[in-house]
Design a protein around this motif. Sequence first.
Motif, mmCIF file in Angstrom:
data_model
loop_
_atom_site.group_PDB
_atom_site.id
_atom_site.type_symbol
_atom_site.label_atom_id
_atom_site.label_comp_id
_atom_site.label_asym_id
_atom_site.label_seq_id
_atom_site.Cartn_x
_atom_site.Cartn_y
_atom_site.Cartn_z
ATOM 1 N N GLU A 128 25.888 53.490 18.744
ATOM 2 C CA GLU A 128 24.584 52.814 18.722
ATOM 3 C C GLU A 128 24.673 51.423 19.331
ATOM 4 O O GLU A 128 25.516 50.607 18.957
ATOM 5 C CB GLU A 128 24.077 52.714 17.286
ATOM 6 C CG GLU A 128 22.693 52.092 17.166
ATOM 7 C CD GLU A 128 22.256 51.970 15.736
ATOM 8 O OE1 GLU A 128 21.105 51.526 15.505
ATOM 9 O OE2 GLU A 128 23.058 52.294 14.834
ATOM 10 N N GLY A 129 23.776 51.164 20.292
ATOM 11 C CA GLY A 129 23.708 49.870 20.958
ATOM 12 C C GLY A 129 24.695 49.688 22.092
ATOM 13 O O GLY A 129 24.606 48.683 22.807
ATOM 14 N N ARG A 130 25.579 50.643 22.314
ATOM 15 C CA ARG A 130 26.568 50.507 23.376
ATOM 16 C C ARG A 130 26.086 51.217 24.643
ATOM 17 O O ARG A 130 24.975 51.721 24.723
ATOM 18 C CB ARG A 130 27.913 51.063 22.912
ATOM 19 C CG ARG A 130 28.468 50.335 21.681
ATOM 20 C CD ARG A 130 29.817 50.902 21.271
ATOM 21 N NE ARG A 130 30.315 50.265 20.055
ATOM 22 C CZ ARG A 130 31.449 50.586 19.445
ATOM 23 N NH1 ARG A 130 32.216 51.572 19.939
ATOM 24 N NH2 ARG A 130 31.826 49.966 18.349
ATOM 25 N N LEU A 131 26.975 51.259 25.639
ATOM 26 C CA LEU A 131 26.594 51.789 26.946
ATOM 27 C C LEU A 131 26.191 53.257 26.865
ATOM 28 O O LEU A 131 25.192 53.664 27.466
ATOM 29 C CB LEU A 131 27.760 51.603 27.928
ATOM 30 C CG LEU A 131 27.514 52.120 29.361
ATOM 31 C CD1 LEU A 131 26.344 51.390 30.000
ATOM 32 C CD2 LEU A 131 28.788 51.972 30.204
ATOM 33 N N LEU A 132 26.956 54.077 26.129
ATOM 34 C CA LEU A 132 26.630 55.499 26.019
ATOM 35 C C LEU A 132 25.279 55.700 25.370
ATOM 36 O O LEU A 132 24.479 56.546 25.808
ATOM 37 C CB LEU A 132 27.722 56.216 25.220
ATOM 38 C CG LEU A 132 27.496 57.713 24.970
ATOM 39 C CD1 LEU A 132 27.421 58.466 26.286
ATOM 40 C CD2 LEU A 132 28.590 58.285 24.073
ATOM 41 N N ASP A 133 24.979 54.925 24.344
ATOM 42 C CA ASP A 133 23.691 55.040 23.664
ATOM 43 C C ASP A 133 22.557 54.670 24.608
ATOM 44 O O ASP A 133 21.529 55.368 24.662
ATOM 45 C CB ASP A 133 23.688 54.139 22.433
ATOM 46 C CG ASP A 133 22.390 54.249 21.638
ATOM 47 O OD1 ASP A 133 21.769 55.327 21.672
ATOM 48 O OD2 ASP A 133 21.991 53.254 21.018
ATOM 49 N N ARG A 134 22.708 53.608 25.358
ATOM 50 C CA ARG A 134 21.654 53.203 26.297
ATOM 51 C C ARG A 134 21.468 54.244 27.400
ATOM 52 O O ARG A 134 20.342 54.521 27.834
ATOM 53 C CB ARG A 134 21.983 51.844 26.900
ATOM 54 C CG ARG A 134 21.935 50.693 25.894
ATOM 55 C CD ARG A 134 21.874 49.353 26.607
ATOM 56 N NE ARG A 134 23.094 49.115 27.363
ATOM 57 C CZ ARG A 134 24.161 48.475 26.896
ATOM 58 N NH1 ARG A 134 24.164 48.032 25.646
ATOM 59 N NH2 ARG A 134 25.225 48.287 27.647
#
Length: 332
Positions: A128-134
Amino acid sequence: MARYVVSQLGRFLLLMVAVTVVTFTLVSLSPVDPLQANVGQAALMSMSEEKRAALAAYWGADTPMFERFLAWAGDLLHGDLGMSLRYNAPVAEVIASRAANSLALMGVAWVASGVLGFVLGVAAALREGRLLDRFVRGYCFVLAASPTFWVGLLLLMVFSVWLGWFPLGFSVPVGVAAADVTFADALHHMALPAITLSVVGVANVALHTRAKAIDVLNSDYVRFARARGLTRREALIRHGLRNLALPAITLQFSQIAEIFGGSVLVEEVFSYPGLGQAAVTAGLGGDVALLAGIALVSAALVFTGNLAANLIYGLVDPRMRPVRRQKEVADD
């Protein structure tokens, strides 16, 4: 359990009646003239009055909707879905010849979108909130706002026209006898339409799974598990997957209706001979019997999916199993 089965059967029968009534009403109110749509305006104008009257009687254009519905419903009670005037064949045969293509296409897309959407949703929640999530959220937001036919046309131009990896359309190679068509040929023609349905269907599953997984990760029992030394991934896998299963099952089986609706557009884009393409042909040609038959099949498919979801709920969570109420007898 017996009461539950009887109630579901009653709901199914009411659904079938409602679908047939709505289908016949909408087609009757449609401005499409079946004679002009199937014969052509020029040919129709050049016919004699006797010929026009004969064609109108053949297509039922001069028969009130209520009478046509009663006649069709009477035949349906005897197992006869009627005659498709557009294909000049019984409706049951038309549906049977195209159902295999549509069910294979929708089945592959349904499974692929559900599995991929669940995996992406859980992975995005864990990051959550990291590159993969975005990246996952951006991918889902773009696809959720993209029409299915537009995605199909885009994939068709890129992978069929420019790269030449997939055929331009149809379910089998052109000019090849049916006996000579291999499983690899059918799979090659089905791949791009199935990919189109899958990538569009992933969005809703991934976003809902992500939201539910974040709620699970912020729950007290997951925090307690993490306090015992488990990582976020371990705590979610050991203690949170069952709580994710119920909403995932609900969403997955509710996707059946969306997958069927999307297959209508995809089959038109890729000229894939399935139930969706037949439904469009029947609607444009005023073929009421075929359109009603396809509507019944699609409604039965969606109802079966929802019923299967209700039964699977009981396997995942015993509290949701349908049980027979027992009378409580109290001794004075």
